[in-house]
Design a protein around this motif. Structure first.
Motif, PDB file in Angstrom:
ATOM      1  N   GLU A 109       0.839  -1.211   0.000  1.00  0.00           N
ATOM      2  CA  GLU A 109       0.000   0.000   0.000  1.00  0.00           C
ATOM      3  C   GLU A 109       0.868   1.252   0.000  1.00  0.00           C
ATOM      4  O   GLU A 109       0.594   2.222  -0.720  1.00  0.00           O
ATOM      5  N   SER A 113       1.218   3.933  -3.114  1.00  0.00           N
ATOM      6  CA  SER A 113       0.988   5.350  -2.840  1.00  0.00           C
ATOM      7  C   SER A 113       2.120   6.198  -3.434  1.00  0.00           C
ATOM      8  O   SER A 113       1.870   7.274  -4.008  1.00  0.00           O
ATOM      9  N   VAL A 203      -5.273  -0.683  -6.244  1.00  0.00           N
ATOM     10  CA  VAL A 203      -5.772  -0.349  -4.904  1.00  0.00           C
ATOM     11  C   VAL A 203      -7.057  -1.113  -4.618  1.00  0.00           C
ATOM     12  O   VAL A 203      -7.265  -1.607  -3.489  1.00  0.00           O
ATOM     13  N   LEU A 206      -6.169  -4.566  -3.653  1.00  0.00           N
ATOM     14  CA  LEU A 206      -5.615  -4.589  -2.293  1.00  0.00           C
ATOM     15  C   LEU A 206      -6.721  -4.649  -1.250  1.00  0.00           C
ATOM     16  O   LEU A 206      -6.558  -5.269  -0.194  1.00  0.00           O
ATOM     17  N   ASN A 207      -7.830  -4.007  -1.549  1.00  0.00           N
ATOM     18  CA  ASN A 207      -8.944  -3.937  -0.603  1.00  0.00           C
ATOM     19  C   ASN A 207     -10.046  -4.945  -0.922  1.00  0.00           C
ATOM     20  O   ASN A 207     -11.180  -4.790  -0.457  1.00  0.00           O
TER      21      ASN A 207
END
Length: 341
Positions: A109, A113, A203, A206-207
């Motif tokens: 993460e 970013s 992202v 990832l979630n």
């Protein structure tokens, strides 16, 4: 198609330049031509032998000499062909990754970013998503994609082995050349260019709200677990069996020993199957993935006749089952692999 051929020709040129492949192929061609000449000599000597009994000894001698030369040249040809094949295999090894790493979800993460903060004045930043089971040349408009990537990077990408797909973040000035392999399968392939890297799908993955059943297979000690939230195991079992170590000696004793060892492993497989079936029967409708790790052949045998409608993923993580490391198993399964081209 023409552009793709041009890229492949460029890659072949690089292999030839760094491996000596071109010289080997030239020498092999020369030897093959020589073999044809010698085979003709052998055929000519045989005809002479048939036509004239008077010159039998001379014809036999000529034939033997030609056959010996032919055999010598064939041995040399085989040696060169073996060397050429080795050069072809080793040629991609001339290029290597500048960095290889493993990231936890949290570290990934943070990394994404940083990637998303990169900003160029021109729309030259390339983002590529390759879904599980696909390659660069499966992507729509892949000819235009491939010509945007340098030859060395293409060779390195071909070396990547992933059952879950990968994501490439690439800048033509090589300031950012990162390839990430996720632990869970990517669903869609596509690519684009822009002032920023397109990190949104990454992202989202990832979630991802998913559940998994994990099988870590080893002869004598295996693990079956269920995680409904990818944070911790809600249920798990370590299955242990007595399996003999491999026999180091030969003869009848080894054959008998190996037979007993195979029986031990078969018994262990049955025990693991029973545990796995129990989890699947209880939670099967809520499981998104079946993750297989450890001994891949053993894992395949365990799941061979288990009725599964769940997506299977083979993890490349080298997971060992040790006392009190159950929480670490899930962390290792969810590792992201990062390659810097």
């Amino acid at each position: 198609m023409v552009e793709k051929d041009r890229v492949l020709n460029n890659i072949n040129y690089i292999f030839k330049k760094y491996s000596g492949k071109e010289e080997l192929e030239t020498e092999i061609y020369r030897l093959q031509s020589h073999i044809l000449e010698l085979e003709l000599d052998v055929k000519t000597a045989s005809i002479r032998h048939e036509k004239s009994a008077a010159s039998e000894k001379k014809a036999i001698a000529a034939k033997q000499e030609a056959e010996e030369s032919l055999k010598s040249i064939e041995v040399k040809l085989l040696t060169l062909e073996h060397e050429l094949e080795k050069q072809r295999t080793d040629a991609p090894g001339e290029f290597s990754f500048t960095h290889v790493d493993q990231f936890s979800k949290q570290r990934t993460e943070e990394f994404i970013s940083s990637i998303s903060s990169v900003n160029y004045s021109t729309e030259s930043l390339l983002t590529v998503y390759v879904a599980a089971g696909e390659q660069l040349n499966n992507i729509k408009d892949h000819e235009n994609l491939i010509e945007r990537i340098d030859n060395e990077s293409l060779v390195l990408i071909e070396k990547i082995s992933s059952s879950t797909g990968f994501v490439l973040f690439y800048s033509p000035d090589h300031m950012v050349n990162e390839l990430i392999i996720p632990p869970l399968p990517l669903k869609r392939s596509y690519w684009n260019t822009g002032n920023y890297f397109d990190t949104t799908p990454f992202v989202e993955s990832l979630n991802e709200d998913a559940s998994m059943c994990v099988l870590v297979a080893h002869a004598g000690e295996s693990f079956v677990g269920l995680s409904l939230d990818l944070i911790e195991f809600d249920s798990f079992q370590v299955i242990k069996s007595s399996v003999k170590a491999k026999h180091a000696k030969g003869g009848f004793s080894q054959r008998r020993f190996e037979r007993l060892r195979d029986e031990d492993i078969a018994h262990h497989i049955d025990k693991v199957k029973e545990s796995l079936k129990g989890l699947l029967e209880e939670f099967g409708d809520s499981i998104d993935y079946l993750i297989l790790a450890g001994d891949s052949q053993l894992a395949r045998e365990i799941t061979m006749d288990v009725p599964l409608n769940i997506e299977q993923v083979f993890s490349s993580s080298d997971i060992r089952i040790e006392k009190n490391n159950v929480s670490d198993i899930l962390k290792q399964i969810l590792i992201y692999r990062r390659y810097r081209l």
